[in-house]
Scaffold this motif. Structure first.
Motif, PDB file in Angstrom:
ATOM      1  N   UNK A 160       0.827  -1.214   0.000  1.00 26.15           N
ATOM      2  CA  UNK A 160       0.000   0.000   0.000  1.00 26.15           C
ATOM      3  C   UNK A 160       0.858   1.259   0.000  1.00 26.15           C
ATOM      4  N   UNK A 161       1.982   1.223   0.711  1.00 26.53           N
ATOM      5  CA  UNK A 161       2.878   2.377   0.725  1.00 26.53           C
ATOM      6  C   UNK A 161       3.658   2.493  -0.576  1.00 26.53           C
ATOM      7  N   UNK A 162       3.968   1.364  -1.209  1.00 28.26           N
ATOM      8  CA  UNK A 162       4.605   1.422  -2.524  1.00 28.26           C
ATOM      9  C   UNK A 162       3.688   2.120  -3.527  1.00 28.26           C
ATOM     10  N   UNK A 163       2.400   1.778  -3.467  1.00 25.73           N
ATOM     11  CA  UNK A 163       1.427   2.412  -4.346  1.00 25.73           C
ATOM     12  C   UNK A 163       1.314   3.901  -4.027  1.00 25.73           C
ATOM     13  N   UNK A 164       1.244   4.232  -2.743  1.00 24.33           N
ATOM     14  CA  UNK A 164       1.129   5.633  -2.338  1.00 24.33           C
ATOM     15  C   UNK A 164       2.371   6.425  -2.749  1.00 24.33           C
ATOM     16  N   UNK A 165       3.538   5.780  -2.679  1.00 27.76           N
ATOM     17  CA  UNK A 165       4.785   6.438  -3.080  1.00 27.76           C
ATOM     18  C   UNK A 165       4.750   6.800  -4.559  1.00 27.76           C
ATOM     19  N   UNK A 166       4.171   5.934  -5.380  1.00 23.70           N
ATOM     20  CA  UNK A 166       4.036   6.226  -6.816  1.00 23.70           C
ATOM     21  C   UNK A 166       3.123   7.429  -7.016  1.00 23.70           C
ATOM     22  N   UNK A 167       2.008   7.451  -6.283  1.00 29.22           N
ATOM     23  CA  UNK A 167       1.069   8.564  -6.396  1.00 29.22           C
ATOM     24  C   UNK A 167       1.714   9.880  -5.987  1.00 29.22           C
ATOM     25  N   UNK A 168       2.448   9.853  -4.871  1.00 31.11           N
ATOM     26  CA  UNK A 168       3.088  11.076  -4.396  1.00 31.11           C
ATOM     27  C   UNK A 168       4.192  11.542  -5.341  1.00 31.11           C
ATOM     28  N   UNK A 169       4.915  10.604  -5.937  1.00 30.41           N
ATOM     29  CA  UNK A 169       5.955  10.989  -6.893  1.00 30.41           C
ATOM     30  C   UNK A 169       5.343  11.668  -8.108  1.00 30.41           C
ATOM     31  N   UNK A 170       4.230  11.127  -8.605  1.00 28.49           N
ATOM     32  CA  UNK A 170       3.550  11.745  -9.740  1.00 28.49           C
ATOM     33  C   UNK A 170       2.985  13.115  -9.368  1.00 28.49           C
ATOM     34  N   UNK A 171       2.573  13.251  -8.099  1.00 26.89           N
ATOM     35  CA  UNK A 171       2.038  14.527  -7.622  1.00 26.89           C
ATOM     36  C   UNK A 171       3.138  15.496  -7.225  1.00 26.89           C
ATOM     37  N   UNK A 172       4.390  15.014  -7.176  1.00 27.24           N
ATOM     38  CA  UNK A 172       5.513  15.807  -6.673  1.00 27.24           C
ATOM     39  C   UNK A 172       5.199  16.316  -5.266  1.00 27.24           C
ATOM     40  N   UNK A 173       4.501  15.459  -4.493  1.00 26.43           N
ATOM     41  CA  UNK A 173       4.105  15.766  -3.121  1.00 26.43           C
ATOM     42  C   UNK A 173       3.257  17.038  -3.062  1.00 26.43           C
ATOM     43  N   UNK A 174       2.485  17.245  -4.131  1.00 22.27           N
ATOM     44  CA  UNK A 174       1.526  18.335  -4.191  1.00 22.27           C
ATOM     45  C   UNK A 174       0.183  17.759  -4.603  1.00 22.27           C
ATOM     46  N   UNK A 175      -0.248  18.045  -5.831  1.00 15.62           N
ATOM     47  CA  UNK A 175      -1.502  17.514  -6.341  1.00 15.62           C
ATOM     48  C   UNK A 175      -1.303  16.911  -7.726  1.00 15.62           C
TER      49      UNK A 175
END
Length: 275
Positions: A160-175
Motif C-alpha cells: 500500500x505504501x509502494x502504491x502511495x509512493x508512486x502517487x506522491x511521486x507523480x504529484x511531486x508531493x503536491x496535487x
C-alpha cells in the motif's frame, strides 16, 4: 512508523533545479504570459481554502461551472514542467529505511529517469539516477546505488505504501492532474501493485463522476448541445486536481486495493504534519 516527514513540494522544486544544473540547464523563475499554471502545494491550498475555488473535483458540492484560468503576465513555471524540461521525471520517492537515527531525520531517496538519444544506435537510452535528501541541510545529493539499495528499500515497504509512493511521486508531493493520476495507474500496474482491471475501474469511476458533474452544472437545453462524455474528459483534463491521499481513498472505496489501518495512520499523520 515508515512514512515519516516526507519531502514537500518545495523539496521537489529544489530537486528539479539540482537535476537541471547537472544537465547544464538553468531554470528561470518566471515565464512569459501563456506559461503553464503553477503546481499547488497542499499546505497552501488548505491555507486559502476559504478564499475562493482552487481545484475542482467531480461532484463537489457548490462547484461552479469551470472556467479557464486567466494567466497573468508572469507565472512560475510548474515544478512538473521544470522536471520534464530538465530531467524527464521522478518515478518514485521513498524513505531510506536502512539509515540510522530518528525517523524524522531519515533521508529520502528519489529515483529520477531521463531519456536521451543514443547517437550510435539512433535509439533512446534511459538514464537512472538516485538522489538522497539530507534532512539537516535540505539538499539533494546524487547517491551511489550500491547493491541495488533503492530497490531493496522499495521492496521493504508494504504494498500500500509502494502504491502511495508512486502517487506522491507523480504529484511531486503536491496535487495530481488527471494526466498524472492516469500515469500513476499505469505505473502501479507495471509494478504489479494494481491490476489492469482495477486501473480501468478507477478511470471509469472518475469519468462517470465527471459526467454527473457536467449534467449538474448545465441546463437541459445546454446538455442537448453538448457531448457529455467529451465535456467530462475536457473537465478532468483542464480542471481536476487531486491529492495522492484522495486517489488512494477512492481506490479503497471501490475495493480495488486494501490499505491496513496502521498504514493509513502513517499517511494521514504525515499529511497533517506537512499541512
Amino acid at each position: 512508523p515508515v512514512w515519516v516527514n516526507p519531502p514537500t513540494l518545495n523539496d521537489m522544486h529544489l530537486l528539479a533545479r539540482v537535476c537541471a544544473m547537472r544537465c547544464g540547464i538553468r531554470l528561470l523563475n518566471f515565464q512569459e504570459e501563456g506559461s503553464i499554471e503553477p503546481a499547488v502545494d497542499k499546505s497552501q491550498r488548505r491555507a486559502t481554502a476559504g478564499g475562493g475555488a482552487s481545484s475542482h473535483r467531480p461532484g463537489q458540492k457548490g462547484a461552479r461551472r469551470p472556467s479557464r484560468p486567466t494567466l497573468g503576465a508572469h507565472r512560475r513555471l510548474s515544478v512538473r514542467s521544470e522536471l520534464r524540461l530538465a530531467i524527464g521525471q521522478i518515478s518514485l520517492c521513498i524513505p531510506d529505511l536502512a539509515s540510522e537515527g530518528p525517523a524524522r531525520k531519515r533521508p529520502w531517496l528519489a529515483k529520477v529517469t531521463r531519456q536521451r538519444l543514443d547517437p550510435e544506435k539512433s535509439g533512446m537510452i534511459e538514464d537512472v539516477l538516485i538522489y538522497s535528501l539530507d534532512r539537516e541541510t535540505k539538499r539533494w545529493y546524487v547517491s551511489e546505488d550500491e547493491d541495488n539499495h533503492f530497490e531493496k528499500m522499495r521492496r521493504s515497504l508494504p504494498p500500500a505504501l509502494q502504491l502511495f509512493a508512486i502517487l506522491e511521486a507523480q504529484a511531486l508531493f503536491g496535487e495530481l492532474s488527471w494526466a498524472a493520476a492516469k500515469s500513476s495507474m499505469d505505473a502501479a500496474e507495471r509494478e504489479g501493485l494494481l491490476s489492469e482491471e482495477a486501473a480501468e475501474k478507477y478511470v471509469e469511476h472518475m469519468e462517470a463522476k465527471a459526467e454527473d458533474h457536467i449534467r449538474d452544472i448545465h441546463s437541459a437545453a445546454e446538455l442537448e448541445q453538448l457531448d457529455v462524455q467529451e465535456s467530462a474528459i475536457e473537465y478532468l483534463e483542464e480542471h481536476v486536481k487531486v491529492s495522492a491521499v484522495e486517489v488512494l481513498a477512492v481506490l479503497c472505496d471501490l475495493n480495488l486495493v486494501e490499505v491496513p489501518d496502521h498504514v493509513w495512520k502513517q499517511i494521514l499523520d504525515a499529511d497533517q504534519t506537512n499541512a
